[in-house]
Design an enzyme around this catalytic site. Structure first.
Site, PDB file in Angstrom:
ATOM      1  N   GLN A   1      -3.244  -5.211  -5.334  1.00 41.39           N
ATOM      2  CA  GLN A   1      -2.079  -5.884  -5.916  1.00 41.39           C
ATOM      3  C   GLN A   1      -1.338  -5.011  -6.920  1.00 41.39           C
ATOM      4  O   GLN A   1      -0.191  -5.302  -7.264  1.00 41.39           O
ATOM      5  CB  GLN A   1      -2.509  -7.180  -6.614  1.00 41.39           C
ATOM      6  CG  GLN A   1      -2.990  -8.242  -5.648  1.00 41.39           C
ATOM      7  CD  GLN A   1      -3.499  -9.456  -6.404  1.00 41.39           C
ATOM      8  OE1 GLN A   1      -4.649  -9.508  -6.782  1.00 41.39           O
ATOM      9  NE2 GLN A   1      -2.624 -10.419  -6.641  1.00 41.39           N
TER      10      GLN A   1
ATOM     11  N   HIS B   1      -7.641  -9.653  -0.345  1.00 42.21           N
ATOM     12  CA  HIS B   1      -6.600  -8.694  -0.741  1.00 42.21           C
ATOM     13  C   HIS B   1      -6.988  -7.276  -0.330  1.00 42.21           C
ATOM     14  O   HIS B   1      -6.145  -6.499   0.129  1.00 42.21           O
ATOM     15  CB  HIS B   1      -6.391  -8.709  -2.258  1.00 42.21           C
ATOM     16  CG  HIS B   1      -5.467  -9.780  -2.753  1.00 42.21           C
ATOM     17  ND1 HIS B   1      -4.165  -9.888  -2.344  1.00 42.21           N
ATOM     18  CD2 HIS B   1      -5.654 -10.778  -3.653  1.00 42.21           C
ATOM     19  CE1 HIS B   1      -3.585 -10.914  -2.974  1.00 42.21           C
ATOM     20  NE2 HIS B   1      -4.476 -11.475  -3.769  1.00 42.21           N
TER      21      HIS B   1
ATOM     22  N   GLY C   1      -8.123 -13.595 -11.274  1.00 45.08           N
ATOM     23  CA  GLY C   1      -8.621 -12.501 -10.448  1.00 45.08           C
ATOM     24  C   GLY C   1      -7.486 -11.557 -10.098  1.00 45.08           C
ATOM     25  O   GLY C   1      -6.315 -11.960 -10.071  1.00 45.08           O
TER      26      GLY C   1
ATOM     27  N   HIS D   1     -10.924 -14.813  -2.128  1.00 38.82           N
ATOM     28  CA  HIS D   1      -9.485 -14.539  -2.214  1.00 38.82           C
ATOM     29  C   HIS D   1      -9.250 -13.055  -2.539  1.00 38.82           C
ATOM     30  O   HIS D   1      -8.392 -12.405  -1.914  1.00 38.82           O
ATOM     31  CB  HIS D   1      -8.901 -15.454  -3.304  1.00 38.82           C
ATOM     32  CG  HIS D   1      -7.453 -15.258  -3.611  1.00 38.82           C
ATOM     33  ND1 HIS D   1      -6.518 -16.255  -3.457  1.00 38.82           N
ATOM     34  CD2 HIS D   1      -6.772 -14.185  -4.096  1.00 38.82           C
ATOM     35  CE1 HIS D   1      -5.325 -15.793  -3.816  1.00 38.82           C
ATOM     36  NE2 HIS D   1      -5.453 -14.542  -4.220  1.00 38.82           N
ATOM     37  N   GLU D   2     -10.013 -12.521  -3.501  1.00 39.29           N
ATOM     38  CA  GLU D   2      -9.794 -11.123  -3.922  1.00 39.29           C
ATOM     39  C   GLU D   2     -10.241 -10.133  -2.843  1.00 39.29           C
ATOM     40  O   GLU D   2      -9.596  -9.116  -2.625  1.00 39.29           O
ATOM     41  CB  GLU D   2     -10.500 -10.835  -5.254  1.00 39.29           C
ATOM     42  CG  GLU D   2     -10.063 -11.689  -6.432  1.00 39.29           C
ATOM     43  CD  GLU D   2      -8.569 -11.796  -6.624  1.00 39.29           C
ATOM     44  OE1 GLU D   2      -7.831 -10.848  -6.271  1.00 39.29           O
ATOM     45  OE2 GLU D   2      -8.119 -12.850  -7.105  1.00 39.29           O
TER      46      GLU D   2
ATOM     47  N   CYS E   1      -1.623 -17.151  -6.488  1.00 36.36           N
ATOM     48  CA  CYS E   1      -1.870 -15.714  -6.461  1.00 36.36           C
ATOM     49  C   CYS E   1      -0.816 -15.027  -7.320  1.00 36.36           C
ATOM     50  O   CYS E   1       0.365 -15.385  -7.244  1.00 36.36           O
ATOM     51  CB  CYS E   1      -1.774 -15.217  -5.020  1.00 36.36           C
ATOM     52  SG  CYS E   1      -2.020 -13.447  -4.851  1.00 36.36           S
ATOM     53  N   LEU E   2      -1.240 -14.052  -8.113  1.00 35.55           N
ATOM     54  CA  LEU E   2      -0.283 -13.338  -8.962  1.00 35.55           C
ATOM     55  C   LEU E   2       0.757 -12.588  -8.134  1.00 35.55           C
ATOM     56  O   LEU E   2       1.832 -12.261  -8.639  1.00 35.55           O
ATOM     57  CB  LEU E   2      -1.020 -12.370  -9.900  1.00 35.55           C
ATOM     58  CG  LEU E   2      -1.930 -13.047 -10.936  1.00 35.55           C
ATOM     59  CD1 LEU E   2      -2.678 -12.008 -11.749  1.00 35.55           C
ATOM     60  CD2 LEU E   2      -1.128 -13.970 -11.841  1.00 35.55           C
TER      61      LEU E   2
HETATM   62 NI    NI Z   1      -4.206 -13.082  -5.076  1.00 34.80          NI
END
Ligand code: NI
Length: 167
Positions: free
Chosen positions: A51, A137, A46, A133-134, A91-92
């Site tokens: 991000q 963000h 995701g 989670h997304e 998480c990226l």
């Molecule tokens: Ni993330």
């Protein structure tokens, strides 16, 4: 298509609250596809526009094993939730850090698709975790903020140290 640079925690820009997409146009569709390419290349399941330092409410998600289930969610909203699950998340934007977060087990989501059409779907398990989670963000929240202050401080110093080494 282009790979987009991903912001890394604790970059303060990750705490920006994203604004709704007013018109789903070619620019937004291009961003969605660049985000998907960036997510697959990472690799991740995701990615939120926040991000990649674009603060509009859009996320891309694909929890399949073979890149066959790309979901582009524009202005996503959770309209119902129930149950509880604990899942180890990463998480990226927080590379190399994984920890357990408690979230709803099932969610019902409403969003616009890449043609600006409203759709709804129900998600459970990993997909439900990923959606929550997304969307966090987009609200300026990174998963590590669910952890204790002590853990958050440790993660910050670990990532700062790594940034100095790779800079
Ligand atoms: Ni993330």
């Amino acid at each position: 298509m282009a790979l987009l640079p991903i912001l890394h925690y604790p970059d303060p820009r990750l705490h920006t609250r994203a604004t709704p997409v007013a018109v789903v146009d070619d620019q937004i569709r291009q961003l969605a596809h660049d985000m998907a390419e960036t997510m697959y290349a990472a690799p991740g399941v995701g990615l939120a526009a926040s991000q990649v330092n674009v603060h509009v409410r859009m996320v891309v998600i694909d929890v399949s094993d073979d890149k066959s289930d790309l979901r582009i969610l524009i202005n996503p909203e959770i309209i119902a939730r129930d149950g509880e699950q604990e899942c180890e998340e990463g998480c990226l934007s927080v590379p190399g850090i994984y920890d357990i977060v408690k979230r709803a087990e099932r969610v019902k989501v409403r969003a616009l698709d890449e043609h600006g059409k409203t759709f709804e779907f129900e998600a459970e398990g990993l997909l439900a975790v990923c959606v929550q989670h997304e969307i966090d963000h987009l609200d300026g929240k990174v998963f590590v903020e669910y952890l204790s202050q002590l853990k958050q401080n440790r993660i910050k110093s670990k990532l700062a140290k790594r940034a100095r080494i790779t800079a």
